[in-house]
Design a protein around this motif. Structure first.
Motif, PDB file in Angstrom:
ATOM      1  N   ASP A 174     135.703   3.310  10.550  1.00 48.79           N
ATOM      2  CA  ASP A 174     134.549   4.152  10.045  1.00 48.79           C
ATOM      3  C   ASP A 174     133.399   3.671  10.372  1.00 48.79           C
ATOM      4  O   ASP A 174     132.542   3.135   9.579  1.00 48.79           O
ATOM      5  CB  ASP A 174     134.790   3.992   8.359  1.00 48.79           C
ATOM      6  N   HIS A 336     133.007  -5.647   9.314  1.00 47.42           N
ATOM      7  CA  HIS A 336     134.512  -5.815   9.245  1.00 47.42           C
ATOM      8  C   HIS A 336     134.679  -6.723  10.408  1.00 47.42           C
ATOM      9  O   HIS A 336     136.140  -6.535  10.841  1.00 47.42           O
ATOM     10  CB  HIS A 336     135.175  -4.613   9.636  1.00 47.42           C
ATOM     11  N   TYR A 361     141.752  -4.054  11.024  1.00 43.57           N
ATOM     12  CA  TYR A 361     141.307  -2.901  10.085  1.00 43.57           C
ATOM     13  C   TYR A 361     142.028  -1.602  10.073  1.00 43.57           C
ATOM     14  O   TYR A 361     142.442  -1.160  11.315  1.00 43.57           O
ATOM     15  CB  TYR A 361     139.686  -2.804  10.614  1.00 43.57           C
ATOM     16  N   TRP A 362     142.546  -1.118   9.185  1.00 45.07           N
ATOM     17  CA  TRP A 362     143.536  -0.042   8.926  1.00 45.07           C
ATOM     18  C   TRP A 362     144.778  -0.084   9.751  1.00 45.07           C
ATOM     19  O   TRP A 362     145.338  -1.244   9.761  1.00 45.07           O
ATOM     20  CB  TRP A 362     142.947   1.294   9.484  1.00 45.07           C
ATOM     21  N   ASN A 399     141.120  -5.767   6.640  1.00 47.71           N
ATOM     22  CA  ASN A 399     140.681  -4.835   5.624  1.00 47.71           C
ATOM     23  C   ASN A 399     141.433  -3.727   5.689  1.00 47.71           C
ATOM     24  O   ASN A 399     141.780  -2.884   6.807  1.00 47.71           O
ATOM     25  CB  ASN A 399     139.013  -4.249   6.236  1.00 47.71           C
ATOM     26  N   GLU A 400     141.944  -3.244   4.475  1.00 50.17           N
ATOM     27  CA  GLU A 400     142.715  -2.136   3.992  1.00 50.17           C
ATOM     28  C   GLU A 400     143.839  -1.872   4.981  1.00 50.17           C
ATOM     29  O   GLU A 400     143.820  -0.716   5.740  1.00 50.17           O
ATOM     30  CB  GLU A 400     141.694  -0.701   4.201  1.00 50.17           C
ATOM     31  N   ASN A 457     139.298  -3.229  -2.372  1.00 47.77           N
ATOM     32  CA  ASN A 457     138.361  -2.027  -2.202  1.00 47.77           C
ATOM     33  C   ASN A 457     138.703  -0.960  -3.159  1.00 47.77           C
ATOM     34  O   ASN A 457     139.767  -0.678  -3.115  1.00 47.77           O
ATOM     35  CB  ASN A 457     138.618  -1.540  -0.754  1.00 47.77           C
ATOM     36  N   TYR A 459     137.368   3.022  -4.865  1.00 50.64           N
ATOM     37  CA  TYR A 459     136.395   4.045  -4.767  1.00 50.64           C
ATOM     38  C   TYR A 459     136.359   5.000  -6.015  1.00 50.64           C
ATOM     39  O   TYR A 459     136.424   6.097  -5.932  1.00 50.64           O
ATOM     40  CB  TYR A 459     136.337   4.625  -3.806  1.00 50.64           C
ATOM     41  N   GLU A 487     134.679  -3.470  -1.883  1.00 52.21           N
ATOM     42  CA  GLU A 487     134.008  -2.230  -1.946  1.00 52.21           C
ATOM     43  C   GLU A 487     134.017  -1.439  -3.040  1.00 52.21           C
ATOM     44  O   GLU A 487     135.249  -1.579  -3.876  1.00 52.21           O
ATOM     45  CB  GLU A 487     134.578  -1.518  -0.428  1.00 52.21           C
ATOM     46  N   TRP A 538     129.895  -1.213  -1.456  1.00 49.65           N
ATOM     47  CA  TRP A 538     129.738  -0.458  -0.071  1.00 49.65           C
ATOM     48  C   TRP A 538     128.667   0.558  -0.101  1.00 49.65           C
ATOM     49  O   TRP A 538     128.763   1.620  -0.420  1.00 49.65           O
ATOM     50  CB  TRP A 538     131.161   0.185   0.357  1.00 49.65           C
ATOM     51  N   PHE A 543     125.036   4.037   7.825  1.00 53.60           N
ATOM     52  CA  PHE A 543     125.467   3.346   9.284  1.00 53.60           C
ATOM     53  C   PHE A 543     126.173   4.346   9.914  1.00 53.60           C
ATOM     54  O   PHE A 543     126.805   5.259   9.531  1.00 53.60           O
ATOM     55  CB  PHE A 543     126.436   2.275   8.960  1.00 53.60           C
ATOM     56  N   ARG A 548     132.008  10.764  10.250  1.00 57.91           N
ATOM     57  CA  ARG A 548     131.311  11.610   9.186  1.00 57.91           C
ATOM     58  C   ARG A 548     130.449  12.595   9.840  1.00 57.91           C
ATOM     59  O   ARG A 548     129.452  12.385  10.270  1.00 57.91           O
ATOM     60  CB  ARG A 548     130.140  10.450   8.478  1.00 57.91           C
ATOM     61  N   ASN A 558     127.647   7.474   7.660  1.00 56.30           N
ATOM     62  CA  ASN A 558     128.169   7.127   6.261  1.00 56.30           C
ATOM     63  C   ASN A 558     127.170   6.960   5.298  1.00 56.30           C
ATOM     64  O   ASN A 558     126.312   6.012   5.834  1.00 56.30           O
ATOM     65  CB  ASN A 558     129.185   5.872   6.536  1.00 56.30           C
ATOM     66  N   LYS A 560     127.091   6.042   2.477  1.00 56.28           N
ATOM     67  CA  LYS A 560     127.060   4.969   1.124  1.00 56.28           C
ATOM     68  C   LYS A 560     125.947   3.937   0.934  1.00 56.28           C
ATOM     69  O   LYS A 560     126.395   3.342   0.177  1.00 56.28           O
ATOM     70  CB  LYS A 560     128.562   4.626   1.199  1.00 56.28           C
ATOM     71  N   ARG A 620     139.289  11.091   1.424  1.00 58.85           N
ATOM     72  CA  ARG A 620     138.290  10.344   2.144  1.00 58.85           C
ATOM     73  C   ARG A 620     137.407  10.945   3.138  1.00 58.85           C
ATOM     74  O   ARG A 620     138.071  11.599   4.181  1.00 58.85           O
ATOM     75  CB  ARG A 620     138.987   9.081   2.590  1.00 58.85           C
TER      76      ARG A 620
HETATM   77  C1  GCU Z   1     136.843   1.939   3.588  1.00 59.05           C
HETATM   78  C2  GCU Z   1     136.545   1.363   4.504  1.00 59.05           C
HETATM   79  C3  GCU Z   1     135.061   1.110   5.202  1.00 59.05           C
HETATM   80  C4  GCU Z   1     134.679   2.591   5.051  1.00 59.05           C
HETATM   81  C5  GCU Z   1     134.464   3.013   3.411  1.00 59.05           C
HETATM   82  C6  GCU Z   1     134.187   4.270   3.214  1.00 59.05           C
HETATM   83  O1  GCU Z   1     137.111   1.348   2.423  1.00 59.05           O
HETATM   84  O2  GCU Z   1     136.847  -0.249   4.433  1.00 59.05           O
HETATM   85  O3  GCU Z   1     135.154   0.661   6.515  1.00 59.05           O
HETATM   86  O4  GCU Z   1     133.320   2.649   5.690  1.00 59.05           O
HETATM   87  O5  GCU Z   1     135.924   2.817   3.016  1.00 59.05           O
HETATM   88  O6  GCU Z   1     135.098   5.177   2.947  1.00 59.05           O
HETATM   89  O7  GCU Z   1     133.007   4.611   3.321  1.00 59.05           O
END
Ligand code: GCU
Length: 620
Positions: A174, A336, A361-362, A399-400, A457, A459, A487, A538, A543, A548, A558, A560, A620
């Motif tokens: 992401d 990351h 990552y992922w 990460n995740e 992390n 949300y 996050e 986060w 960014f 997105r 993104n 956030k 997501r």
């Molecule tokens: C995830 C991820 C981020 C991503 C964020 C999001 O948790 O680690 O890299 O940008 O969620 O969904 O905004």
């Protein structure tokens, strides 16, 4: 797998010639510059930097006449046509070999040092292939000693940022897959014997420890720290490690005490600024210099505060930290991947703690041995460059990533290597939490047994969970370790206003923060109310992210961030700032010997919040 490269630290302290500036480039989407139509290496490839040798000589490229790209910098934001480009670009720079006299006196060695090149790069000098480097965020050096006779030389670097299943990171992230020579390139001059690595830090029990790696015929190592009246030959053990009986004043978050440190080994000299602090966990608390320290953090990508480009250098670092300091942080998660060295040195100078992470990552090919090998290579680059920074307290392995036997073994192997390279800091990894209806979240990912701190992390209020229920939500793990929220948050388009039930408004985002901070406060370890020892929401700034795509809202970003992509503050910025101000000045996290303090003696005051009303959103 890297070949022909070495890791080298303290490069910013070394004699260098910068190769930053405009480099001629050839964009090569079909990878013709290396392999010809016969799929073998083509000896008339671009790396030869050929010129027609006679009127009839057919050479179908010409770097001199080709466009340029600035180095350091990503190519995506330098040319509109390269915005989405993923493939190979060939960079060429003519470099001058130092005059004979300079090469002989004193005799020495020369390396091409690359701060970072995303993702995989090959280095050629005068048509000779010298090295391959795999990984987009770590520094590497290529020796060119004896190849730089006086006069012009053609330095060519092939860089490709293709996404591949067996790369780290792999097919999806992401964040924008910025390609190019994204950090500074230097010619580095060192004596025949030099300290390829020299580091100092403090172990959790307060001992000053360090290590060196001598490259070349060995020679005694001396260390001088004038302010500590230290001028000594360093006794190295078999691993090149040592310990010193010193009682330095401590580097502390908000009180960054740095010492001038002078290394010597043969003709080699390194002057650095180093701080000393202990970091450990005590039950569910994070303790710095013996004091429980609640991590008031924010997450950041390596993206400049304006223009949506890859950040690099001291000015970008200063701008990002200025904004983070305005937020009242004592902690920053550098997500990351490995960020520019100027970021961690800025953190050292400002007294801000950092989390440094590998781009595991992922979806990573955890079952592939060559992928694990490269993860180790990237880890070595991460730790060897920054293990001298007092501000750095976390090495994050990933990460995740979804639990599986292959993933667990992969990350356990990395954690073991991290502790081998540096046993003085905390090892962690950001865990993915999946939606659950429960108010009491139990995080029992098996990785929790391997790491020192359980990083979550979550949300709630954005991807899942009802906002009204957040403040009364509790968190627990079976590991008895500190929990930090690496996050949390939600998206908003700057200047988009409405009531707090309207998604993408600043009010909606601010309401999520209100509810989340009430939850954090109700679970704080330093107040004996739960396992939560800190957070890094986060994220500091909107960014670029190719996933997105919502028109008029995301448009490739993104959202956030607490500020827009141009640094404009959203309402949530002040929600977080005032919470950090409240807890910083409530004397709950500032020094006073906590090791044996009973956290329940006088719990921290409740954080009052205006629980907003949320809507269920689980994609997501
Ligand atoms: C995830 C991820 C981020 C991503 C964020 C999001 O948790 O680690 O890299 O940008 O969620 O969904 O905004």
């Amino acid at each position: 797998m890297n070949s022909g490269t070495v890791t080298m630290s303290n490069v910013l302290q070394r004699q260098r010639i910068s190769l930053d500036g405009d480099w001629n480039v050839i964009v090569d989407p079909y990878e013709m510059g290396y392999v010809g139509i016969l799929e073998q290496r083509n000896d008339r490839g671009f790396f030869r930097d050929h010129k027609p040798r006679h009127p009839g000589d057919r050479v179908e490229y010409d770097f001199d006449a080709s466009p340029t790209l600035r180095v350091p910098g990503d190519w995506n934001t330098q040319h509109e046509r390269l915005h989405y480009y993923e493939g190979t670009v060939w960079y060429r720079r003519i470099i001058e070999g130092p005059p004979e006299e300079q090469q002989r006196n004193p005799p020495g060695r020369v390396f091409v040092h690359v701060g970072a090149a995303n993702h995989t790069s090959r280095v050629f000098l005068d048509g000779q292939e010298l090295a391959t480097h795999v990984g987009g965020f770590g520094p590497f050096a290529v020796e060119v000693t004896g190849r730089l006779s006086p006069g012009a030389h053609s330095l060519v670097v092939q860089v490709d940022n293709r996404r591949e299943k067996d790369r780290i990171p792999a097919m999806r992230s992401d964040w924008w897959n910025f390609g190019g020579l994204t950090r500074s390139i230097d010619l580095v001059f060192v004596p025949d014997t030099f300290l390829r690595h020299a580091w100092l830090t403090m172990s959790p029990d307060g001992r000053v420890v360090g290590g060196v790696e001598i490259d070349g015929p060995t020679a005694p190592v001396r260390l001088r720290i004038p302010e500590l009246d230290l001028d000594t030959a360093v006794e190295l053990d078999a691993k090149g490690r040592f310990e010193l009986d010193l009682e330095p004043e401590r580097w502390h978050p908000g009180a960054p005490r740095l010492y001038d440190v002078h290394w010597s080994c043969g003709d080699d000299r390194i002057d650095d600024r180093v701080g000393f602090r202990t970091v450990e966990t005590v039950g569910e608390r994070i303790v710095i210099n013996g004091e429980t320290t609640f991590l008031r953090g924010i997450s950041m990508h390596a993206e400049a505060l304006s223009g949506g480009r890859r950040s690099h250098g001291p000015d970008d670092a200063a701008a990002l930290f200025d904004l983070a300091e305005e937020l009242g942080v004592n902690f920053v998660r550098l997500a990351h991947y490995q960020h520019d060295e100027h970021m961690v040195r800025e953190a050292d100078r400002r007294g801000i703690l950092t989390w440094c992470e590998l781009p595991v990552y992922w979806g990573i090919a955890f079952d592939q041995p060559h992928v694990l090998e490269n993860a180790h290579e990237q880890l070595d680059e991460l730790i060897t460059r920054d293990r001298c920074r007092a501000s750095t307290i976390f090495w994050s392995m990933a990460n995740e990533t979804m639990p599986s036997p292959e993933r667990n073994a992969f990350l356990a192997s990395l954690a073991e290597r991290a502790r081998e390279l540096d046993g003085t800091r905390l090892v962690s990894a950001a865990l993915l939490t999946l939606p659950t209806a429960d108010r009491d979240h139990l995080v029992d990912d098996p990785l929790g047994a391997i790491v020192d701190v359980v990083a979550i992390n979550q949300y709630l209020g954005w991807y899942y969970g009802e906002r009204a229920l957040i403040p009364s939500t509790t968190w627990s793990t079976p590991f008895g370790k500190p929990v930090i929220f690496t996050e949390m948050g939600g998206g908003a388009k700057y200047a988009n206003h409405g009531d707090d039930g309207q998604i993408w408004t600043e009010e909606f985002q601010a309401a999520i923060y209100e509810a989340q901070l009430a939850m954090v406060d109700a679970n704080r370890a330093d107040a004996g109310r739960g396992p939560v020892a800190g957070l890094s929401p986060w994220i500091l700034k909107d960014f670029r992210a190719p996933v997105r795509v919502l028109p008029g809202i995301q448009d490739g970003y993104n959202r956030k961030g607490l500020v827009s992509e141009e640094g404009e503050k959203k309402l949530a910025f002040d929600v977080l700032r005032s919470y950090y101000d409240e807890i910083e000045h409530a004397g709950r996290t500032t020094p006073g010997h906590d090791r044996d303090r009973d956290p329940d003696s006088d719990p921290a005051p409740e954080h009052d919040q205006h629980a907003g009303h949320g809507s269920e959103d689980d994609h997501r």
